[in-house]
Design an enzyme around this catalytic site. Sequence first.
Site, PDB file in Angstrom:
ATOM      1  N   ARG A 154       0.565  -1.047   0.035  1.00  0.00           N
ATOM      2  CA  ARG A 154       0.067  -0.281  -0.023  1.00  0.00           C
ATOM      3  C   ARG A 154       0.565   1.611  -0.261  1.00  0.00           C
ATOM      4  O   ARG A 154       2.010   1.135   0.516  1.00  0.00           O
ATOM      5  CB  ARG A 154      -0.786   0.095   1.460  1.00  0.00           C
ATOM      6  CG  ARG A 154      -1.447  -0.744   1.064  1.00  0.00           C
ATOM      7  CD  ARG A 154      -3.250  -0.773   0.159  1.00  0.00           C
ATOM      8  NE  ARG A 154      -4.220  -1.777   0.243  1.00  0.00           N
ATOM      9  CZ  ARG A 154      -4.345  -2.840  -0.605  1.00  0.00           C
ATOM     10  NH1 ARG A 154      -3.114  -3.035  -1.574  1.00  0.00           N
ATOM     11  NH2 ARG A 154      -5.643  -3.885  -0.184  1.00  0.00           N
TER      12      ARG A 154
ATOM     13  N   GLU B 165      -3.765   7.759  -4.067  1.00  0.00           N
ATOM     14  CA  GLU B 165      -4.068   7.176  -5.711  1.00  0.00           C
ATOM     15  C   GLU B 165      -5.376   7.548  -5.260  1.00  0.00           C
ATOM     16  O   GLU B 165      -5.996   8.269  -4.290  1.00  0.00           O
ATOM     17  CB  GLU B 165      -4.035   6.010  -5.583  1.00  0.00           C
ATOM     18  CG  GLU B 165      -2.444   4.684  -5.126  1.00  0.00           C
ATOM     19  CD  GLU B 165      -3.028   3.671  -4.986  1.00  0.00           C
ATOM     20  OE1 GLU B 165      -4.003   3.075  -5.059  1.00  0.00           O
ATOM     21  OE2 GLU B 165      -2.369   2.881  -4.448  1.00  0.00           O
TER      22      GLU B 165
ATOM     23  N   HIS C 109      -1.408   1.014 -10.342  1.00  0.00           N
ATOM     24  CA  HIS C 109      -2.454  -0.328  -9.010  1.00  0.00           C
ATOM     25  C   HIS C 109      -2.998  -1.620  -9.691  1.00  0.00           C
ATOM     26  O   HIS C 109      -4.285  -1.426  -9.559  1.00  0.00           O
ATOM     27  CB  HIS C 109      -3.392   0.484  -7.893  1.00  0.00           C
ATOM     28  CG  HIS C 109      -3.406  -0.445  -6.516  1.00  0.00           C
ATOM     29  ND1 HIS C 109      -3.759   0.317  -5.412  1.00  0.00           N
ATOM     30  CD2 HIS C 109      -3.234  -1.508  -6.298  1.00  0.00           C
ATOM     31  CE1 HIS C 109      -3.984  -1.274  -4.422  1.00  0.00           C
ATOM     32  NE2 HIS C 109      -3.466  -2.198  -5.033  1.00  0.00           N
TER      33      HIS C 109
HETATM   34  P1  NAP Z   1      -0.563 -11.687   4.495  1.00  0.00           P
HETATM   35  O1  NAP Z   1      -0.502 -12.761   4.652  1.00  0.00           O
HETATM   36  O2  NAP Z   1      -1.377 -11.005   5.754  1.00  0.00           O
HETATM   37  O3  NAP Z   1       1.580 -10.867   4.701  1.00  0.00           O
HETATM   38  C1  NAP Z   1       1.239 -10.077   5.710  1.00  0.00           C
HETATM   39  C2  NAP Z   1       2.758 -10.573   5.721  1.00  0.00           C
HETATM   40  O4  NAP Z   1       3.666  -8.733   6.868  1.00  0.00           O
HETATM   41  C3  NAP Z   1       2.873 -10.802   7.391  1.00  0.00           C
HETATM   42  O5  NAP Z   1       3.671 -11.577   6.661  1.00  0.00           O
HETATM   43  C4  NAP Z   1       3.319 -10.431   7.700  1.00  0.00           C
HETATM   44  O6  NAP Z   1       3.375 -10.813   9.009  1.00  0.00           O
HETATM   45  C5  NAP Z   1       3.724  -8.728   7.966  1.00  0.00           C
HETATM   46  N1  NAP Z   1       3.585  -7.589   8.374  1.00  0.00           N
HETATM   47  C6  NAP Z   1       2.360  -7.049   9.287  1.00  0.00           C
HETATM   48  N2  NAP Z   1       2.264  -6.281   9.731  1.00  0.00           N
HETATM   49  C7  NAP Z   1       3.418  -5.723  10.340  1.00  0.00           C
HETATM   50  C8  NAP Z   1       4.291  -4.918  10.327  1.00  0.00           C
HETATM   51  N3  NAP Z   1       3.567  -3.385  11.363  1.00  0.00           N
HETATM   52  N4  NAP Z   1       5.678  -4.453  10.560  1.00  0.00           N
HETATM   53  C9  NAP Z   1       5.972  -6.049   9.842  1.00  0.00           C
HETATM   54  N5  NAP Z   1       5.419  -6.292   8.924  1.00  0.00           N
HETATM   55  C10 NAP Z   1       4.039  -6.839   8.994  1.00  0.00           C
HETATM   56  O7  NAP Z   1      -1.042 -10.604   3.909  1.00  0.00           O
HETATM   57  P2  NAP Z   1      -1.373 -10.739   2.382  1.00  0.00           P
HETATM   58  O8  NAP Z   1      -1.940 -11.949   1.427  1.00  0.00           O
HETATM   59  O9  NAP Z   1       0.754 -11.631   1.347  1.00  0.00           O
HETATM   60  O10 NAP Z   1      -1.259  -9.162   1.366  1.00  0.00           O
HETATM   61  C11 NAP Z   1      -0.505  -8.460   1.513  1.00  0.00           C
HETATM   62  C12 NAP Z   1      -0.581  -7.126   1.487  1.00  0.00           C
HETATM   63  O11 NAP Z   1      -0.095  -6.320  -0.405  1.00  0.00           O
HETATM   64  C13 NAP Z   1      -1.726  -7.409   1.579  1.00  0.00           C
HETATM   65  O12 NAP Z   1      -2.273  -5.934   2.592  1.00  0.00           O
HETATM   66  C14 NAP Z   1      -2.201  -5.096   0.063  1.00  0.00           C
HETATM   67  O13 NAP Z   1      -2.422  -4.269   1.026  1.00  0.00           O
HETATM   68  C15 NAP Z   1      -0.917  -6.041  -0.589  1.00  0.00           C
HETATM   69  N6  NAP Z   1      -1.404  -6.805  -1.887  1.00  0.00           N
HETATM   70  C16 NAP Z   1      -2.177  -5.103  -3.082  1.00  0.00           C
HETATM   71  C17 NAP Z   1      -1.658  -5.809  -4.420  1.00  0.00           C
HETATM   72  C18 NAP Z   1      -1.027  -4.828  -5.186  1.00  0.00           C
HETATM   73  O14 NAP Z   1      -2.286  -4.852  -6.109  1.00  0.00           O
HETATM   74  N7  NAP Z   1      -0.787  -4.028  -5.232  1.00  0.00           N
HETATM   75  C19 NAP Z   1      -2.377  -6.771  -4.507  1.00  0.00           C
HETATM   76  C20 NAP Z   1      -2.644  -8.115  -3.319  1.00  0.00           C
HETATM   77  C21 NAP Z   1      -1.764  -7.377  -2.098  1.00  0.00           C
HETATM   78  P3  NAP Z   1       3.826 -11.014  10.675  1.00  0.00           P
HETATM   79  O15 NAP Z   1       2.263 -10.416  11.186  1.00  0.00           O
HETATM   80  O16 NAP Z   1       4.532 -11.551  11.508  1.00  0.00           O
HETATM   81  O17 NAP Z   1       4.547  -9.631  10.987  1.00  0.00           O
HETATM   82  C1  8YV Z   2      -7.089  -4.782  -5.875  1.00  0.00           C
HETATM   83  C2  8YV Z   2      -5.673  -5.299  -3.964  1.00  0.00           C
HETATM   84  O1  8YV Z   2      -6.326  -3.864  -6.788  1.00  0.00           O
HETATM   85  O2  8YV Z   2      -6.196  -6.957  -3.315  1.00  0.00           O
HETATM   86  C3  8YV Z   2      -5.597  -6.205  -2.914  1.00  0.00           C
HETATM   87  O3  8YV Z   2      -5.273  -5.755  -1.417  1.00  0.00           O
HETATM   88  O4  8YV Z   2      -4.425  -4.361  -3.701  1.00  0.00           O
HETATM   89  C4  8YV Z   2      -5.673  -5.563  -5.092  1.00  0.00           C
HETATM   90  O5  8YV Z   2      -5.843  -6.611  -5.566  1.00  0.00           O
HETATM   91  C5  8YV Z   2      -7.943  -4.075  -5.158  1.00  0.00           C
HETATM   92  O6  8YV Z   2      -8.557  -4.764  -3.857  1.00  0.00           O
HETATM   93  C6  8YV Z   2      -9.094  -3.539  -5.825  1.00  0.00           C
HETATM   94  O7  8YV Z   2     -10.381  -4.831  -6.051  1.00  0.00           O
END
Ligand code: NAP
Ligand code: 8YV
Length: 319
Positions: free
Chosen positions: A233, A262, A280
């Site tokens: 994010r 954004e 994004h």
């Molecule tokens: P997840 O499985 O919950 O993994 C999150 C990781 O972040 C865990 O390893 C957690 O470990 C760590 N974390 C949480 N809080 C933290 C902190 N304060 N300091 C350091 N590490 C921390 O989540 P995921 O499914 O991999 O998704 C992660 C994130 O990616 C989503 O929440 C979203 O914001 C982002 N995302 C972006 C897109 C995009 O389109 N760009 C798409 C999908 C997801 P610990 O709890 O051990 O700290």
């Molecule tokens: C999407 C994301 O762009 O899954 C997330 O956390 O950031 C992205 O996969 C967003 O959620 C809009 O659908």
Amino acid sequence: MAAKPDLLMIGSVTDRMMARLTADFTVHALSDQPDQAQFLADHGAALTAVLTNGHDGLRPDLMAALPNLKIVSSYGVGYDAIDANAAAERGIIVTHTPNVLNDEVANTALLLWFAVSRSLVPNDAYVRAGRWENEGSTPLTHSVQGRTVGIVGLGRIGQAIADRLGVFDSTVVYHSRSDKKVSYRYYADLAEMAADSDVLICITPGGAATKHLISEQVIDALGPDGILVNVSRGSVVDETAMVKALKEGRLGGAGLDVFEQEPKVPAELFTMDNVVLQPHVGSATHETRQAMGDLTCDNLSQWLKDGTTVTPVPECNDL
Ligand code: NAP
Ligand code: 8YV
């Protein structure tokens, strides 16, 4: 036949999702309401379900205007734009779409790193401008092979990124709040990890707990030869500090899919050759969005059937 329950739709959905939603619910699109306050006054009490996404989330004032809300199904895994604790306190189940987008977002992270490291975008512009023919080759770039890659957040997507890195002979290291007891080196101190890394890939959740985790100190530790990739994010990176460091040559480059305000992006980034910018789109392919859309609708269908859901967020596990 009983009337269909009323669902508030925030943001847009695919045709495939809309077909499923309208089969089960009377759908009210928030964007179709010329006077949202009046709409909520007239219909707020009837709305039991909300469909939203990671960008729009659910504003606290909207949640408050829906006294009989029971479920919020979000099209995305990150739910920092929804107050899940407040929802759980009211007995409202929040669901999201974990796992089905891991591979896509991991691929996006590597695409961004590779594009920055190998000057893909400036080189493409160079060829298109006819400069190759007139001016010869472009400068050498840096290899992505054999690098130390620091993953900030070794969760579902972070692990998918790590899984891909063997092919590139990377040394994978990671930072998160807890040591995952895996084979990669764990750093409790993020700045220390940044100092040891060639590339820092940020993939934590957003929200208050991670705001500006990538601080000026971390950016300086990564340094003039380091590349920062952010697919988490925008709030996770101190964008002002990052832009300043890029301008002053204290950070080598950045691959950015997400931004603090954004869709606004700092204009200073537009002229930088060592930066790759994406709107994004980490999960934005037909295939992955279909899987995400199906899971978003599955959560609603299962809730209608028996009151349970497929993928509730952890805050709502006990509901
Ligand atoms: P997840 O499985 O919950 O993994 C999150 C990781 O972040 C865990 O390893 C957690 O470990 C760590 N974390 C949480 N809080 C933290 C902190 N304060 N300091 C350091 N590490 C921390 O989540 P995921 O499914 O991999 O998704 C992660 C994130 O990616 C989503 O929440 C979203 O914001 C982002 N995302 C972006 C897109 C995009 O389109 N760009 C798409 C999908 C997801 P610990 O709890 O051990 O700290
Ligand atoms: C999407 C994301 O762009 O899954 C997330 O956390 O950031 C992205 O996969 C967003 O959620 C809009 O659908």
